[in-house]
Design an enzyme around this catalytic site. Sequence first.
Site, PDB file in Angstrom:
ATOM      1  N   LYS A 188       0.796  -1.373  -0.051  1.00  0.00           N
ATOM      2  CA  LYS A 188      -0.019  -0.042  -0.050  1.00  0.00           C
ATOM      3  C   LYS A 188       0.810   1.018  -0.075  1.00  0.00           C
ATOM      4  CE  LYS A 188      -1.914   3.282   2.515  1.00  0.00           C
ATOM      5  NZ  LYS A 188      -1.940   4.057   1.227  1.00  0.00           N
ATOM      6  N   GLY A 241       6.594   5.083   8.321  1.00  0.00           N
ATOM      7  CA  GLY A 241       5.832   6.307   8.257  1.00  0.00           C
ATOM      8  C   GLY A 241       5.837   7.073   9.587  1.00  0.00           C
ATOM      9  N   THR A 243       5.258   8.320  13.253  1.00  0.00           N
ATOM     10  CA  THR A 243       5.462   7.508  14.590  1.00  0.00           C
ATOM     11  C   THR A 243       4.091   7.428  15.004  1.00  0.00           C
ATOM     12  OG1 THR A 243       7.534   8.322  15.336  1.00  0.00           O
ATOM     13  CG2 THR A 243       6.174   7.590  17.114  1.00  0.00           C
ATOM     14  N   ALA A 244       2.850   8.252  15.298  1.00  0.00           N
ATOM     15  CA  ALA A 244       1.519   8.054  15.342  1.00  0.00           C
ATOM     16  C   ALA A 244       0.952   7.039  14.691  1.00  0.00           C
ATOM     17  CB  ALA A 244       0.807   9.569  15.276  1.00  0.00           C
ATOM     18  N   THR A 245       1.104   6.841  13.616  1.00  0.00           N
ATOM     19  CA  THR A 245       0.387   5.776  12.710  1.00  0.00           C
ATOM     20  C   THR A 245       1.179   4.594  13.213  1.00  0.00           C
ATOM     21  OG1 THR A 245       0.597   7.451  10.837  1.00  0.00           O
ATOM     22  CG2 THR A 245      -0.096   5.306  10.260  1.00  0.00           C
ATOM     23  N   GLU A 263       9.355   1.638  10.840  1.00  0.00           N
ATOM     24  CA  GLU A 263      10.374   2.541  10.718  1.00  0.00           C
ATOM     25  C   GLU A 263       9.658   3.842  10.812  1.00  0.00           C
ATOM     26  OE1 GLU A 263      13.338   1.696  10.404  1.00  0.00           O
ATOM     27  OE2 GLU A 263      13.300  -0.469  10.153  1.00  0.00           O
ATOM     28  N   CYS A 297      13.572  11.174   6.414  1.00  0.00           N
ATOM     29  CA  CYS A 297      13.331  10.750   7.861  1.00  0.00           C
ATOM     30  C   CYS A 297      14.735  10.932   8.478  1.00  0.00           C
ATOM     31  CB  CYS A 297      12.731   9.362   8.103  1.00  0.00           C
ATOM     32  SG  CYS A 297      13.830   7.990   7.151  1.00  0.00           S
ATOM     33  N   GLU A 400       9.090  16.334  15.500  1.00  0.00           N
ATOM     34  CA  GLU A 400       9.421  16.113  14.222  1.00  0.00           C
ATOM     35  C   GLU A 400       8.671  17.229  13.047  1.00  0.00           C
ATOM     36  OE1 GLU A 400       8.159  12.618  11.908  1.00  0.00           O
ATOM     37  OE2 GLU A 400      10.306  12.615  10.812  1.00  0.00           O
TER      38      GLU A 400
HETATM   39  P1  NDP Z   1       2.002   8.494   7.630  1.00  0.00           P
HETATM   40  O1  NDP Z   1       2.362   7.687   8.805  1.00  0.00           O
HETATM   41  O2  NDP Z   1       1.049   9.451   7.676  1.00  0.00           O
HETATM   42  O3  NDP Z   1       1.750   7.541   6.452  1.00  0.00           O
HETATM   43  C1  NDP Z   1       2.576   6.221   6.145  1.00  0.00           C
HETATM   44  C2  NDP Z   1       1.478   5.417   5.402  1.00  0.00           C
HETATM   45  O4  NDP Z   1       0.882   4.761   6.394  1.00  0.00           O
HETATM   46  C3  NDP Z   1       0.903   5.774   4.137  1.00  0.00           C
HETATM   47  O5  NDP Z   1       0.740   4.917   3.080  1.00  0.00           O
HETATM   48  C4  NDP Z   1      -0.365   5.987   4.871  1.00  0.00           C
HETATM   49  O6  NDP Z   1      -1.599   6.077   3.842  1.00  0.00           O
HETATM   50  C5  NDP Z   1      -0.585   4.713   5.647  1.00  0.00           C
HETATM   51  N1  NDP Z   1      -1.377   5.016   6.844  1.00  0.00           N
HETATM   52  C6  NDP Z   1      -1.981   6.072   7.345  1.00  0.00           C
HETATM   53  N2  NDP Z   1      -2.807   5.619   8.249  1.00  0.00           N
HETATM   54  C7  NDP Z   1      -2.707   4.467   8.514  1.00  0.00           C
HETATM   55  C8  NDP Z   1      -3.400   3.431   9.344  1.00  0.00           C
HETATM   56  N3  NDP Z   1      -4.254   3.885  10.085  1.00  0.00           N
HETATM   57  N4  NDP Z   1      -3.085   2.106   9.239  1.00  0.00           N
HETATM   58  C9  NDP Z   1      -2.415   1.560   8.264  1.00  0.00           C
HETATM   59  N5  NDP Z   1      -1.574   2.606   7.371  1.00  0.00           N
HETATM   60  C10 NDP Z   1      -1.792   3.797   7.511  1.00  0.00           C
HETATM   61  O7  NDP Z   1       3.465   8.964   7.026  1.00  0.00           O
HETATM   62  P2  NDP Z   1       3.797   9.980   5.997  1.00  0.00           P
HETATM   63  O8  NDP Z   1       3.199   9.338   4.646  1.00  0.00           O
HETATM   64  O9  NDP Z   1       3.248  11.294   6.427  1.00  0.00           O
HETATM   65  O10 NDP Z   1       5.208   9.824   5.940  1.00  0.00           O
HETATM   66  C11 NDP Z   1       6.034  10.846   6.852  1.00  0.00           C
HETATM   67  C12 NDP Z   1       6.609  10.093   8.097  1.00  0.00           C
HETATM   68  O11 NDP Z   1       7.490   9.064   7.819  1.00  0.00           O
HETATM   69  C13 NDP Z   1       7.484  10.742   8.755  1.00  0.00           C
HETATM   70  O12 NDP Z   1       6.972  10.816  10.286  1.00  0.00           O
HETATM   71  C14 NDP Z   1       8.904  10.278   8.450  1.00  0.00           C
HETATM   72  O13 NDP Z   1       9.937  10.522   9.428  1.00  0.00           O
HETATM   73  C15 NDP Z   1       8.492   9.001   8.501  1.00  0.00           C
HETATM   74  N6  NDP Z   1       9.480   8.338   7.579  1.00  0.00           N
HETATM   75  C16 NDP Z   1      10.277   7.313   8.236  1.00  0.00           C
HETATM   76  C17 NDP Z   1      11.498   6.448   7.438  1.00  0.00           C
HETATM   77  C18 NDP Z   1      12.292   5.566   8.460  1.00  0.00           C
HETATM   78  O14 NDP Z   1      13.039   4.862   7.528  1.00  0.00           O
HETATM   79  N7  NDP Z   1      12.229   5.668   9.594  1.00  0.00           N
HETATM   80  C19 NDP Z   1      11.682   6.834   6.307  1.00  0.00           C
HETATM   81  C20 NDP Z   1      10.736   7.903   5.475  1.00  0.00           C
HETATM   82  C21 NDP Z   1       9.748   8.540   6.240  1.00  0.00           C
HETATM   83  P3  NDP Z   1      -2.003   7.319   3.191  1.00  0.00           P
HETATM   84  O15 NDP Z   1      -0.636   8.207   3.012  1.00  0.00           O
HETATM   85  O16 NDP Z   1      -2.425   6.994   2.016  1.00  0.00           O
HETATM   86  O17 NDP Z   1      -2.965   8.066   3.895  1.00  0.00           O
END
Ligand code: NDP
Length: 504
Positions: A188, A241, A243-245, A263, A297, A400
Amino acid sequence: MSRTTSQPDARTVAAEHRLAHLIGGEMVPAASGDWLETVEPATGRFLAHLPDGDTRDVDRAVAAATQAARRWARTPAAERSRVLLRLAERVEANAEALARLESIDTGKPLTLARAVDIPRAVANLRFFATAILHTRSDAHITDEAAINYTLRQPRGVAGCISPWNLPLYLFTWKIAPALATGNTVVGKPSEVTPMTAHRLGELAIEAELPPGVLNIVHGLGPKVGAALVEHPAVPAISFTGGTATGAAIAAAAGPMFKKLSLELGGKNPTIVFADADLDHAVPTAVRAAFANQGQICLCGSRVFVERSIFDSFVAAFVRRTEALTSGDPLEPETEQGALVSKSHLEKVQSYLRLAETEGGRIVTGGDRPAGLPVRCGDGYFLRPAVITGLDAACRTNREEIFGPVVSIIPFDDEAEVVAAANATEYGLAASVWTGSIDRGHRVAAELQAGTVWVNCWLLRDLRVPFGGMKSSGVGREGGDEAMHFFTEPKNVCIKRNERPGDAE
Ligand code: NDP
């Protein structure tokens, strides 16, 4: 930003603007027939419709992946490797078109997508396609009574959820080890940046991946992502993605005892000691702060500088920051493109206001760049911002921001800077600059971070463990770590009936 539109009139939706799920080897629309819209960040204008997936699409994709799982798991590693290498070749052959798509979809400079995102996606696929040919298995000889060996078997259907900042790069970073080790995948991608994942689906068909081995479901996180996490037939979830997610996913998946790789976010320190080689430290710290508009990130958003060089460092840092060219991401001279969405731009701007409220001074940037072309009039641009005057404990320096905003903070000694660097909930990465290799080792050992770069930043080797401590995540990706995550280790213990000497 996306919004739902119900069943758009087919005449108003150009075919090339309609994306599709990849399910069971076919490009298909959402079961609902509904669409989301994705927007080009550099212009703020409509870019494409993507399927507004829901539980029904996830169910179909998991069913297709489940059906394909047994056969794929039994496919010899050499054949899985060949299939993945074919996909890598298709991606490489389409690199320029994919780089353009990535740039248009995310707002990142085309030069960056060309140099980093797409080559890395190819490298991810090639790395795991070949790594699977060189695995080894442990064996333990238990005195004279038994032989134990470890059988690593694929987990089944892997759920791979990726974010918007490095779309194809991070999507392939997950699906490549999952597929190489014999799992089938339901992926996804972020609905904010779906374009290259859609194209990858088409390329997977061209590369003749067996139907159902790779499935891609588009749609909103709380709908498609959550349905994937909660699906009982998906035993492993690899997520990158926020941290809250990540916390929401852990809460849902924990009671089901799923294997989780998370991650998550970061608030990474760049630490510059007075004995550092500033000719390298300054430009690298600027790149670490602002690459991809600060939306990586691993970006170093807190720069700690030893007090004796603080003023000269800030002056040099600001000079370099102001020399960065903001503009149309598609233009070759552009070094800073657009932020990914209007809501994300507004979030970053809210942190600039917070920084001022907390007593910080925006030394440069934080406003809209001048001289943008007409095409970019409604794009989500922000000049890279440098803030001074904040202490390490304030919210601006702990939370962040994930944008082109950096805070520079003075320090007096090593113990103080290590404590300040560690004083956030995050622990993803750090970059330390010093002329003393002993200090480099010492500080690296003390920092709470999954990766510490000494006198460099973002120097990556795909074999090393990659991930975060504290709220930056659980588990590690990369090399053996990823191959282990996607496989279940099984101990096989074979009793020896005949002991040495019995036959004599
Ligand atoms: P999100 O957490 O908003 O989204 C990440 C993914 O999770 C998206 O595909 C999103 O879908 C999906 N998602 C959202 N809600 C849910 C849920 N309840 N259940 C399952 N999946 C869900 O992150 P962002 O896309 O905003 O990315 C930015 C964040 O990612 C930053 O905090 C960054 O630090 C982190 N990050 C971490 C990395 C690491 O390696 N540690 C590398 C790169 C980024 P959709 O967007 O379609 O709503």
